[in-house]
Structures are given as structure tokens and as C-alpha cells.
Design a protein around this motif. Structure first.
Motif, PDB file in Angstrom:
ATOM      1  N   ALA A   1       0.835  -1.220   0.503  1.00 28.11           N
ATOM      2  CA  ALA A   1      -0.145   0.039   0.239  1.00 28.11           C
ATOM      3  C   ALA A   1       1.305   1.070  -0.221  1.00 28.11           C
ATOM      4  O   ALA A   1       2.001   1.722   0.446  1.00 28.11           O
ATOM      5  N   CYS A   2       0.445   2.840  -0.401  1.00 24.42           N
ATOM      6  CA  CYS A   2       1.344   3.408  -1.068  1.00 24.42           C
ATOM      7  C   CYS A   2       0.458   4.993   0.381  1.00 24.42           C
ATOM      8  O   CYS A   2      -1.128   4.413   0.473  1.00 24.42           O
ATOM      9  N   CYS A   3       1.396   5.429   0.579  1.00 25.42           N
ATOM     10  CA  CYS A   3       0.856   6.798   1.542  1.00 25.42           C
ATOM     11  C   CYS A   3      -0.592   7.302   1.086  1.00 25.42           C
ATOM     12  O   CYS A   3      -0.291   7.052   0.312  1.00 25.42           O
ATOM     13  N   ARG A   4      -1.565   7.424   2.385  1.00 28.52           N
ATOM     14  CA  ARG A   4      -2.509   7.967   2.165  1.00 28.52           C
ATOM     15  C   ARG A   4      -2.414   9.510   1.243  1.00 28.52           C
ATOM     16  O   ARG A   4      -3.111  10.078   0.320  1.00 28.52           O
ATOM     17  N   HIS A   5      -1.055  10.419   2.146  1.00 32.79           N
ATOM     18  CA  HIS A   5      -0.915  11.504   1.606  1.00 32.79           C
ATOM     19  C   HIS A   5      -0.282  11.869   0.502  1.00 32.79           C
ATOM     20  O   HIS A   5      -0.669  12.899  -0.410  1.00 32.79           O
ATOM     21  N   CYS A   6       1.059  11.425   0.183  1.00 32.68           N
ATOM     22  CA  CYS A   6       1.978  11.591  -0.697  1.00 32.68           C
ATOM     23  C   CYS A   6       2.020  10.919  -1.594  1.00 32.68           C
ATOM     24  O   CYS A   6       2.513  10.894  -2.945  1.00 32.68           O
ATOM     25  N   SER A   7       1.503   9.882  -1.915  1.00 35.50           N
ATOM     26  CA  SER A   7       1.215   8.458  -2.657  1.00 35.50           C
ATOM     27  C   SER A   7       2.885   8.133  -3.046  1.00 35.50           C
ATOM     28  O   SER A   7       2.547   7.396  -4.331  1.00 35.50           O
ATOM     29  N   LYS A   8       3.670   8.100  -2.813  1.00 35.53           N
ATOM     30  CA  LYS A   8       4.604   7.400  -2.699  1.00 35.53           C
ATOM     31  C   LYS A   8       5.393   6.855  -2.540  1.00 35.53           C
ATOM     32  O   LYS A   8       5.826   5.380  -2.802  1.00 35.53           O
TER      33      LYS A   8
ATOM     34  N   VAL B   1       3.328   2.890   3.589  1.00 34.10           N
ATOM     35  CA  VAL B   1       2.867   2.798   4.401  1.00 34.10           C
ATOM     36  C   VAL B   1       3.163   1.755   5.498  1.00 34.10           C
ATOM     37  O   VAL B   1       3.465   0.874   5.745  1.00 34.10           O
ATOM     38  N   ASN B   2       3.673   2.814   6.393  1.00 38.84           N
ATOM     39  CA  ASN B   2       4.435   2.277   7.294  1.00 38.84           C
ATOM     40  C   ASN B   2       3.654   2.520   8.980  1.00 38.84           C
ATOM     41  O   ASN B   2       4.946   2.005  10.248  1.00 38.84           O
ATOM     42  N   ARG B   3       2.844   3.231   9.106  1.00 39.17           N
ATOM     43  CA  ARG B   3       2.723   4.461  10.407  1.00 39.17           C
ATOM     44  C   ARG B   3       1.116   3.746   9.971  1.00 39.17           C
ATOM     45  O   ARG B   3       0.300   3.536   9.305  1.00 39.17           O
ATOM     46  N   PRO B   4       0.261   3.893  11.426  1.00 40.50           N
ATOM     47  CA  PRO B   4      -1.206   3.842  11.737  1.00 40.50           C
ATOM     48  C   PRO B   4      -1.844   5.035  10.807  1.00 40.50           C
ATOM     49  O   PRO B   4      -1.354   6.327  10.314  1.00 40.50           O
ATOM     50  N   ARG B   5      -3.388   4.613  10.220  1.00 35.15           N
ATOM     51  CA  ARG B   5      -3.847   5.939   9.463  1.00 35.15           C
ATOM     52  C   ARG B   5      -3.414   5.806   8.260  1.00 35.15           C
ATOM     53  O   ARG B   5      -3.719   6.509   6.852  1.00 35.15           O
ATOM     54  N   GLY B   6      -2.757   4.301   7.401  1.00 30.15           N
ATOM     55  CA  GLY B   6      -2.168   4.879   6.389  1.00 30.15           C
ATOM     56  C   GLY B   6      -1.486   5.683   5.507  1.00 30.15           C
ATOM     57  O   GLY B   6      -1.399   6.204   4.523  1.00 30.15           O
ATOM     58  N   LEU B   7      -0.130   5.676   6.405  1.00 31.16           N
ATOM     59  CA  LEU B   7       0.505   6.921   6.502  1.00 31.16           C
ATOM     60  C   LEU B   7       1.425   6.172   6.147  1.00 31.16           C
ATOM     61  O   LEU B   7       2.137   5.171   7.584  1.00 31.16           O
ATOM     62  N   CYS B   8       2.701   6.947   5.386  1.00 28.66           N
ATOM     63  CA  CYS B   8       4.032   6.531   5.805  1.00 28.66           C
ATOM     64  C   CYS B   8       5.234   7.296   6.602  1.00 28.66           C
ATOM     65  O   CYS B   8       4.211   8.227   7.391  1.00 28.66           O
ATOM     66  N   TRP B   9       6.480   7.670   7.046  1.00 32.67           N
ATOM     67  CA  TRP B   9       6.743   7.784   8.130  1.00 32.67           C
ATOM     68  C   TRP B   9       6.388   8.728   8.066  1.00 32.67           C
ATOM     69  O   TRP B   9       6.777   9.815   9.085  1.00 32.67           O
ATOM     70  N   SER B  10       7.031   9.602   7.243  1.00 33.32           N
ATOM     71  CA  SER B  10       7.636  11.427   7.071  1.00 33.32           C
ATOM     72  C   SER B  10       6.220  12.112   6.854  1.00 33.32           C
ATOM     73  O   SER B  10       6.644  12.708   7.734  1.00 33.32           O
ATOM     74  N   CYS B  11       5.182  10.919   6.427  1.00 32.85           N
ATOM     75  CA  CYS B  11       3.854  12.323   6.316  1.00 32.85           C
ATOM     76  C   CYS B  11       3.068  11.994   7.730  1.00 32.85           C
ATOM     77  O   CYS B  11       3.004  12.880   8.204  1.00 32.85           O
TER      78      CYS B  11
ATOM     79  N   LYS C   1      -1.546  14.254   9.988  1.00 36.92           N
ATOM     80  CA  LYS C   1      -2.027  13.013  10.575  1.00 36.92           C
ATOM     81  C   LYS C   1      -3.368  13.590  11.441  1.00 36.92           C
ATOM     82  O   LYS C   1      -4.500  12.848  11.161  1.00 36.92           O
ATOM     83  N   GLU C   2      -3.453  15.202  11.349  1.00 32.02           N
ATOM     84  CA  GLU C   2      -4.868  15.115  11.971  1.00 32.02           C
ATOM     85  C   GLU C   2      -5.797  14.506  10.571  1.00 32.02           C
ATOM     86  O   GLU C   2      -7.301  15.437  10.953  1.00 32.02           O
TER      87      GLU C   2
END
Length: 108
Positions: A3-10, A13-23, A30-31
Motif C-alpha cells: 500500500a502507498c501512503c494516503r497523503h503523498c502516494s509515494k 505505508v508503515n504508520r497508522p492511518r495509512g501514512l508513511c513515516w515522513s507524512c 496526521k490530523e
């Protein structure tokens, strides 16, 4: 399939909320995304403190949409959900008696 990050799409995904570490750790990002956890807090919360009584009782009958709206509002304001003079059936006069100053709680 990763899965790709919901925010940057790059990034992956390795954090909650479907986000990557940086986002996830970028302030404000996050909010923007609700939690995807089934254990996440939802709604108005579970307030367990000593809540003050609402200012006035409601004449809405138990289980009615009006009563549910009153309960929701009281929860948002962190007030006690129930007032001693709340109506307990359709046509209950206790809320009006309270407002007139003639209400006497049961057992008194």
C-alpha cells in the motif's frame, strides 16, 4: 501488493492511518486522516469524571430523537447525561415543575 501512503502516494505505508513515516510525523498531516484502527476513539468520547448537572431538564420523552439529541449535546458539553427532573414519559410534568420552582425530587 504494498500500500502507498494516503497523503503523498509515494512511500510505503508503515504508520497508522495509512501514512508513511515522513507524512505521519509532518505537523498537521496526521490530523487530516481519521484513524483506521477498530480500537480508535470515536464520537464525543467517554468522559468518566464528575460531570455537572445540566442547567435545565428536558421534556423530551426517553428514546425519542429529541432526547437523543439532548443526550448528545450534554455529552459534548461534558455534563451529566441525565437531570433528576428529566421527563420519564410522554407528557411528564416534572420538567415544567422544575422550571417553575415547584419540583420535589422523589423520596424527599
Amino acid at each position: 501488493m504494498t500500500a502507498c501512503c494516503r497523503h503523498c502516494s509515494k512511500s510505503k505505508v508503515n504508520r497508522p492511518r495509512g501514512l508513511c513515516w515522513s507524512c505521519y510525523y509532518t505537523p498537521g498531516v496526521k490530523e487530516q486522516y481519521p484513524s483506521t484502527s477498530k480500537y480508535a476513539r470515536r464520537g464525543v468520547g467517554n468522559f468518566t469524571g464528575n460531570a455537572p448537572l445540566p442547567d435545565a431538564p428536558t421534556s423530551a420523552a426517553p428514546g425519542s430523537p429529541e432526547k437523543l439529541a439532548v443526550l448528545e449535546q450534554r455529552a459534548k458539553l461534558k455534563q451529566a447525561l441525565f437531570h433528576p427532573a428529566d421527563a420519564t414519559f410522554v407528557g411528564d410534568q416534572r420538567p415544567l415543575e422544575f422550571l417553575r420552582g415547584t419540583f420535589a425530587p422523589l423520596g424527599v
